[in-house]
Design a protein around this motif. Sequence first.
Motif, PDB file in Angstrom:
ATOM      1  N   SER A 175       0.823  -1.199   0.000  1.00 41.50           N
ATOM      2  CA  SER A 175       0.000   0.000   0.000  1.00 41.50           C
ATOM      3  C   SER A 175       0.863   1.258   0.000  1.00 41.50           C
ATOM      4  O   SER A 175       0.639   2.194  -0.769  1.00 41.50           O
ATOM      5  CB  SER A 175      -0.919  -0.001   1.230  1.00 41.50           C
ATOM      6  OG  SER A 175      -1.566   1.241   1.377  1.00 41.50           O
ATOM      7  N   SER A 176       1.862   1.259   0.861  1.00 36.97           N
ATOM      8  CA  SER A 176       2.694   2.446   1.001  1.00 36.97           C
ATOM      9  C   SER A 176       3.542   2.704  -0.238  1.00 36.97           C
ATOM     10  O   SER A 176       3.812   3.855  -0.583  1.00 36.97           O
ATOM     11  CB  SER A 176       3.595   2.289   2.227  1.00 36.97           C
ATOM     12  OG  SER A 176       2.820   2.126   3.395  1.00 36.97           O
ATOM     13  N   LEU A 177       3.961   1.652  -0.907  1.00 39.33           N
ATOM     14  CA  LEU A 177       4.752   1.826  -2.125  1.00 39.33           C
ATOM     15  C   LEU A 177       3.920   2.424  -3.256  1.00 39.33           C
ATOM     16  O   LEU A 177       4.443   3.138  -4.113  1.00 39.33           O
ATOM     17  CB  LEU A 177       5.349   0.483  -2.552  1.00 39.33           C
ATOM     18  CG  LEU A 177       6.439  -0.083  -1.629  1.00 39.33           C
ATOM     19  CD1 LEU A 177       6.796  -1.504  -2.037  1.00 39.33           C
ATOM     20  CD2 LEU A 177       7.675   0.807  -1.655  1.00 39.33           C
ATOM     21  N   PHE A 178       2.619   2.143  -3.274  1.00 38.89           N
ATOM     22  CA  PHE A 178       1.753   2.653  -4.338  1.00 38.89           C
ATOM     23  C   PHE A 178       1.245   4.071  -4.057  1.00 38.89           C
ATOM     24  O   PHE A 178       0.857   4.775  -4.997  1.00 38.89           O
ATOM     25  CB  PHE A 178       0.561   1.713  -4.542  1.00 38.89           C
ATOM     26  CG  PHE A 178       0.813   0.601  -5.510  1.00 38.89           C
ATOM     27  CD1 PHE A 178       0.454   0.725  -6.837  1.00 38.89           C
ATOM     28  CD2 PHE A 178       1.423  -0.573  -5.102  1.00 38.89           C
ATOM     29  CE1 PHE A 178       0.682  -0.297  -7.743  1.00 38.89           C
ATOM     30  CE2 PHE A 178       1.667  -1.603  -5.984  1.00 38.89           C
ATOM     31  CZ  PHE A 178       1.303  -1.477  -7.311  1.00 38.89           C
ATOM     32  N   GLN A 179       1.233   4.489  -2.800  1.00 39.71           N
ATOM     33  CA  GLN A 179       0.630   5.789  -2.487  1.00 39.71           C
ATOM     34  C   GLN A 179       1.313   6.969  -3.177  1.00 39.71           C
ATOM     35  O   GLN A 179       0.623   7.897  -3.613  1.00 39.71           O
ATOM     36  CB  GLN A 179       0.588   5.998  -0.972  1.00 39.71           C
ATOM     37  CG  GLN A 179      -0.594   5.304  -0.329  1.00 39.71           C
ATOM     38  CD  GLN A 179      -0.915   5.831   1.048  1.00 39.71           C
ATOM     39  OE1 GLN A 179      -0.987   7.028   1.260  1.00 39.71           O
ATOM     40  NE2 GLN A 179      -1.116   4.922   1.993  1.00 39.71           N
ATOM     41  N   PRO A 180       2.648   7.018  -3.285  1.00 36.69           N
ATOM     42  CA  PRO A 180       3.240   8.153  -4.017  1.00 36.69           C
ATOM     43  C   PRO A 180       2.758   8.257  -5.450  1.00 36.69           C
ATOM     44  O   PRO A 180       2.575   9.362  -5.978  1.00 36.69           O
ATOM     45  CB  PRO A 180       4.744   7.860  -3.944  1.00 36.69           C
ATOM     46  CG  PRO A 180       4.907   7.025  -2.723  1.00 36.69           C
ATOM     47  CD  PRO A 180       3.671   6.174  -2.659  1.00 36.69           C
ATOM     48  N   LEU A 181       2.545   7.122  -6.119  1.00 38.56           N
ATOM     49  CA  LEU A 181       2.040   7.139  -7.493  1.00 38.56           C
ATOM     50  C   LEU A 181       0.671   7.792  -7.546  1.00 38.56           C
ATOM     51  O   LEU A 181       0.415   8.676  -8.388  1.00 38.56           O
ATOM     52  CB  LEU A 181       1.978   5.718  -8.045  1.00 38.56           C
ATOM     53  CG  LEU A 181       1.268   5.554  -9.401  1.00 38.56           C
ATOM     54  CD1 LEU A 181       1.998   6.342 -10.473  1.00 38.56           C
ATOM     55  CD2 LEU A 181       1.182   4.068  -9.769  1.00 38.56           C
ATOM     56  N   PHE A 182      -0.212   7.411  -6.653  1.00 32.35           N
ATOM     57  CA  PHE A 182      -1.536   8.021  -6.625  1.00 32.35           C
ATOM     58  C   PHE A 182      -1.459   9.492  -6.214  1.00 32.35           C
ATOM     59  O   PHE A 182      -2.291  10.297  -6.632  1.00 32.35           O
ATOM     60  CB  PHE A 182      -2.446   7.244  -5.682  1.00 32.35           C
ATOM     61  CG  PHE A 182      -2.843   5.895  -6.199  1.00 32.35           C
ATOM     62  CD1 PHE A 182      -3.673   5.771  -7.301  1.00 32.35           C
ATOM     63  CD2 PHE A 182      -2.372   4.728  -5.605  1.00 32.35           C
ATOM     64  CE1 PHE A 182      -4.048   4.519  -7.797  1.00 32.35           C
ATOM     65  CE2 PHE A 182      -2.733   3.488  -6.081  1.00 32.35           C
ATOM     66  CZ  PHE A 182      -3.563   3.376  -7.183  1.00 32.35           C
ATOM     67  N   GLY A 183      -0.459   9.855  -5.406  1.00 35.84           N
ATOM     68  CA  GLY A 183      -0.266  11.250  -5.050  1.00 35.84           C
ATOM     69  C   GLY A 183       0.104  12.103  -6.252  1.00 35.84           C
ATOM     70  O   GLY A 183      -0.414  13.210  -6.444  1.00 35.84           O
ATOM     71  N   VAL A 184       1.018  11.606  -7.088  1.00 36.20           N
ATOM     72  CA  VAL A 184       1.403  12.325  -8.308  1.00 36.20           C
ATOM     73  C   VAL A 184       0.202  12.477  -9.229  1.00 36.20           C
ATOM     74  O   VAL A 184      -0.029  13.549  -9.820  1.00 36.20           O
ATOM     75  CB  VAL A 184       2.557  11.587  -9.016  1.00 36.20           C
ATOM     76  CG1 VAL A 184       2.830  12.200 -10.382  1.00 36.20           C
ATOM     77  CG2 VAL A 184       3.814  11.623  -8.160  1.00 36.20           C
ATOM     78  N   LEU A 185      -0.584  11.420  -9.382  1.00 38.29           N
ATOM     79  CA  LEU A 185      -1.776  11.490 -10.228  1.00 38.29           C
ATOM     80  C   LEU A 185      -2.762  12.528  -9.702  1.00 38.29           C
ATOM     81  O   LEU A 185      -3.393  13.256 -10.481  1.00 38.29           O
ATOM     82  CB  LEU A 185      -2.443  10.116 -10.295  1.00 38.29           C
ATOM     83  CG  LEU A 185      -1.681   9.020 -11.042  1.00 38.29           C
ATOM     84  CD1 LEU A 185      -2.411   7.687 -10.909  1.00 38.29           C
ATOM     85  CD2 LEU A 185      -1.506   9.377 -12.516  1.00 38.29           C
ATOM     86  N   SER A 186      -2.894  12.629  -8.385  1.00 33.52           N
ATOM     87  CA  SER A 186      -3.824  13.590  -7.788  1.00 33.52           C
ATOM     88  C   SER A 186      -3.363  15.026  -8.000  1.00 33.52           C
ATOM     89  O   SER A 186      -4.188  15.936  -8.127  1.00 33.52           O
ATOM     90  CB  SER A 186      -3.985  13.312  -6.291  1.00 33.52           C
ATOM     91  OG  SER A 186      -4.532  12.036  -6.075  1.00 33.52           O
ATOM     92  N   ASP A 187      -2.047  15.250  -8.037  1.00 37.40           N
ATOM     93  CA  ASP A 187      -1.533  16.594  -8.264  1.00 37.40           C
ATOM     94  C   ASP A 187      -1.738  17.047  -9.706  1.00 37.40           C
ATOM     95  O   ASP A 187      -1.924  18.232  -9.966  1.00 37.40           O
ATOM     96  CB  ASP A 187      -0.040  16.659  -7.918  1.00 37.40           C
ATOM     97  CG  ASP A 187       0.205  16.719  -6.422  1.00 37.40           C
ATOM     98  OD1 ASP A 187      -0.719  17.120  -5.692  1.00 37.40           O
ATOM     99  OD2 ASP A 187       1.313  16.366  -5.987  1.00 37.40           O
ATOM    100  N   ARG A 188      -1.685  16.128 -10.641  1.00 32.75           N
ATOM    101  CA  ARG A 188      -1.844  16.483 -12.047  1.00 32.75           C
ATOM    102  C   ARG A 188      -3.284  16.859 -12.377  1.00 32.75           C
ATOM    103  O   ARG A 188      -3.534  17.770 -13.162  1.00 32.75           O
ATOM    104  CB  ARG A 188      -1.387  15.317 -12.929  1.00 32.75           C
ATOM    105  CG  ARG A 188       0.113  15.075 -12.886  1.00 32.75           C
ATOM    106  CD  ARG A 188       0.498  13.902 -13.771  1.00 32.75           C
ATOM    107  NE  ARG A 188       1.942  13.690 -13.778  1.00 32.75           N
ATOM    108  CZ  ARG A 188       2.541  12.685 -14.400  1.00 32.75           C
ATOM    109  NH1 ARG A 188       1.814  11.795 -15.080  1.00 32.75           N
ATOM    110  NH2 ARG A 188       3.850  12.563 -14.348  1.00 32.75           N
TER     111      ARG A 188
END
Length: 398
Positions: A44-57
């Motif tokens: 879960s924690s490894l995937f969260q930064p990816l979803f964070g970048v997507l949310s910023d875009r």
Amino acid sequence: MTGTHLVNDLYQGAIPAMLPFLMVERHYSYVAVSGLAFAASGVSSLFQPLFGVLSDRKPRTWLVPVGFSAAALGVVAAGLSDSYMVTWLCVALAGIGIAAYHPPATSQARAAGGSSQKAMSVFAVGGTIGGSLAPSLVTLVIGSVGFSGSYLLAVPALVMGVLWVLKGPWMRRRGHTPVPPLLTGAALRAAGGAGRADDWRSFARLVAVIIGWSIPFVTVTSLVSLHAQRDLGQSAAAGAAVLTCYTAAGAVGTLLGGWIGDRHGRMTSVRLGYLVAFPALVGIAWAPTFPVLVLSALLFGASMFLPFAAQVTLAQDYLPNRPGTASGLTLGLAMAAGGLCAPAFGWLADSSGLRWAFYALVALFVFPVLMATRLPDRVLASTAPPPEPVEAGVGNTH
């Protein structure tokens, strides 16, 4: 948003609550259950930064319901499966759903609450309450009807999914509109505003502190109920009770941390939390009786969550141009350390006993305690709270 956080983290807490039942019924070792803890927290924690970048875009509010729904599906499927590998994959699916939820939901909550630590603590405590309810729900369902009744664990997600679908029409009838998303540096420049510099050095120090926070948090969550059963001779219900006390105390600590942060500065809640958590962790490792373990777990849970809301807003203020990325890295990649290290502490518990695993945690925890006392604060004028009146997750426009 607080309600969705409760449901999402209910499934995050359901996984460690299922571990004692898995050990009894499927005869898993400490290493095996620690591997499941990694699948939940680490993946879960490894995937969260990816979803964070997507949310910023681009704002992706649909990730909120998809996230907690995937978490529910993974937990239910893990309970119904017979193979360890299938169980591991299902738990990993739940972890990915949890990861998809947090960055967009945290950004929406910050946009609604502005710089208020109390507002962020209310959102955060929804997740803490969900985690505290998880052991009781799992014990009620699996303890009563066994893993064949795991499908009943999907009920909270189904109810919240229906409420999410009905939310839009209900808000429009009342004259409410969604709160605008946090402006990133790119959006500010497009609107003619000046971007704010990202403080990556301070952010890296905060990430190091949160890594040191996550390792004892994940390990204690995974092993404290087993500690009560194996070392202190308690029943499975008593083990679930101490885990419930631990997570419920976190809810109190989260709200108390928001109150302290608004009145005495958020760095006060950060430093106080770490300084109190250290002797509480010593108490968990040393506990000669069950009441001492319960009291130590209560104190540890409350103090560990005193800094929670402050760490989230501080991360977003260190990286004001990337609020979703900040949330994903602090709640995600930094938290991965806890899941990655869980199998190592499980191995130590298998070879030397649970107490030695907890004493190793005490030694490790010295470093984040010292680093937390030296974190700098950062206040951004643009994070002032929105005008009143405001309801959770929405702005009043009439």
